[in-house]
Motif scaffolding. Sequence first.
Motif, PDB file in Angstrom:
ATOM      1  N   ARG A  80     -53.041  67.693  28.713  1.00  0.00           N
ATOM      2  CA  ARG A  80     -53.607  69.032  28.572  1.00  0.00           C
ATOM      3  C   ARG A  80     -53.020  69.729  27.351  1.00  0.00           C
ATOM      4  O   ARG A  80     -51.884  69.468  26.961  1.00  0.00           O
ATOM      5  CB  ARG A  80     -53.364  69.862  29.827  1.00  0.00           C
ATOM      6  CG  ARG A  80     -54.124  69.341  31.036  1.00  0.00           C
ATOM      7  CD  ARG A  80     -53.974  70.240  32.252  1.00  0.00           C
ATOM      8  NE  ARG A  80     -54.829  69.769  33.336  1.00  0.00           N
ATOM      9  CZ  ARG A  80     -56.114  70.094  33.472  1.00  0.00           C
ATOM     10  NH1 ARG A  80     -56.675  70.927  32.605  1.00  0.00           N
ATOM     11  NH2 ARG A  80     -56.831  69.617  34.467  1.00  0.00           N
ATOM     12  N   ASP A 101     -50.084  75.276  27.144  1.00  0.00           N
ATOM     13  CA  ASP A 101     -50.360  76.687  27.478  1.00  0.00           C
ATOM     14  C   ASP A 101     -51.836  76.983  27.717  1.00  0.00           C
ATOM     15  O   ASP A 101     -52.212  78.145  27.895  1.00  0.00           O
ATOM     16  CB  ASP A 101     -49.839  77.632  26.375  1.00  0.00           C
ATOM     17  CG  ASP A 101     -48.327  77.516  26.185  1.00  0.00           C
ATOM     18  OD1 ASP A 101     -47.624  77.261  27.180  1.00  0.00           O
ATOM     19  OD2 ASP A 101     -47.872  77.672  25.043  1.00  0.00           O
ATOM     20  N   ASP A 136     -55.546  75.707  29.839  1.00  0.00           N
ATOM     21  CA  ASP A 136     -55.956  74.975  31.040  1.00  0.00           C
ATOM     22  C   ASP A 136     -57.173  74.096  30.776  1.00  0.00           C
ATOM     23  O   ASP A 136     -58.200  74.215  31.437  1.00  0.00           O
ATOM     24  CB  ASP A 136     -56.252  75.965  32.178  1.00  0.00           C
ATOM     25  CG  ASP A 136     -56.438  75.262  33.513  1.00  0.00           C
ATOM     26  OD1 ASP A 136     -55.872  74.160  33.676  1.00  0.00           O
ATOM     27  OD2 ASP A 136     -57.155  75.800  34.379  1.00  0.00           O
ATOM     28  N   TYR A 137     -57.085  73.232  29.754  1.00  0.00           N
ATOM     29  CA  TYR A 137     -58.140  72.242  29.564  1.00  0.00           C
ATOM     30  C   TYR A 137     -57.563  70.997  28.906  1.00  0.00           C
ATOM     31  O   TYR A 137     -56.498  71.026  28.290  1.00  0.00           O
ATOM     32  CB  TYR A 137     -59.331  72.793  28.772  1.00  0.00           C
ATOM     33  CG  TYR A 137     -59.014  73.356  27.410  1.00  0.00           C
ATOM     34  CD1 TYR A 137     -58.882  72.537  26.295  1.00  0.00           C
ATOM     35  CD2 TYR A 137     -58.879  74.739  27.227  1.00  0.00           C
ATOM     36  CE1 TYR A 137     -58.618  73.047  25.049  1.00  0.00           C
ATOM     37  CE2 TYR A 137     -58.613  75.264  25.981  1.00  0.00           C
ATOM     38  CZ  TYR A 137     -58.484  74.430  24.891  1.00  0.00           C
ATOM     39  OH  TYR A 137     -58.223  74.944  23.657  1.00  0.00           O
TER      40      TYR A 137
END
Length: 217
Positions: free
Chosen positions: A94, A97, A99-100
């Motif tokens: 990922r 910092d 979220d993907y």
Amino acid sequence: METSKENKKKPCSRGCFNIFGRTVGVIITLLLVVLFGYLTLRAAGAYLIVADDLTPVDAIIIMGGGGEGRMNEALELYSEKYARIIILTETGERIEDLDYLQSFDLRIQLLNNGVPSGNILITESEVTSTLEEAHAVKQLLERRQFSTAIIVTDPFHTKRTSIIFRDVFSGQDIKLYFRPVTPSWYTSRTWFLTSDGWKFTILEYVKLLAYKSGFQN
């Protein structure tokens, strides 16, 4: 008296000549040691770099990990029409910092650089090693009935990648080509001048030895 002076000069001349000869010998020896060391280090770096002659293929594969250099190299090959399809391997990593997934970020960057959505593929299974990447890529190429591909990775990673992929693809009618990122900070002539060069070179040799010894994961 004159004979006595001449006798004193002779030993001095011989002694000075001997000192000079030993000094030259030491210098030459040191130069040879330095040259041998340089050639050895250069050969160690060169062994890790595989760069095949390329031909148009079905797909360009960007190996997971590394920086943007791998993607930029793939885009360069894409723009030169070596392939219409670019494949990403799903590492599950990922963006820090955020979220993907990193693969999602790479896909967006490829789209922003003119690669159509339908021309970007991502392997299904999540991988954590070069060996797992090879199996995931093999499954995707077989499913899509692709017979040729270019594998893009960092220069120091090409040797181990080529060995593992050729083992995994052994017996398959799929032709693979290996392409190092160019230009790159890692070259056979300069890798030993940086701490990262030493780190990645030693790590690759350790991983190669482990793989050859049967510790494939």
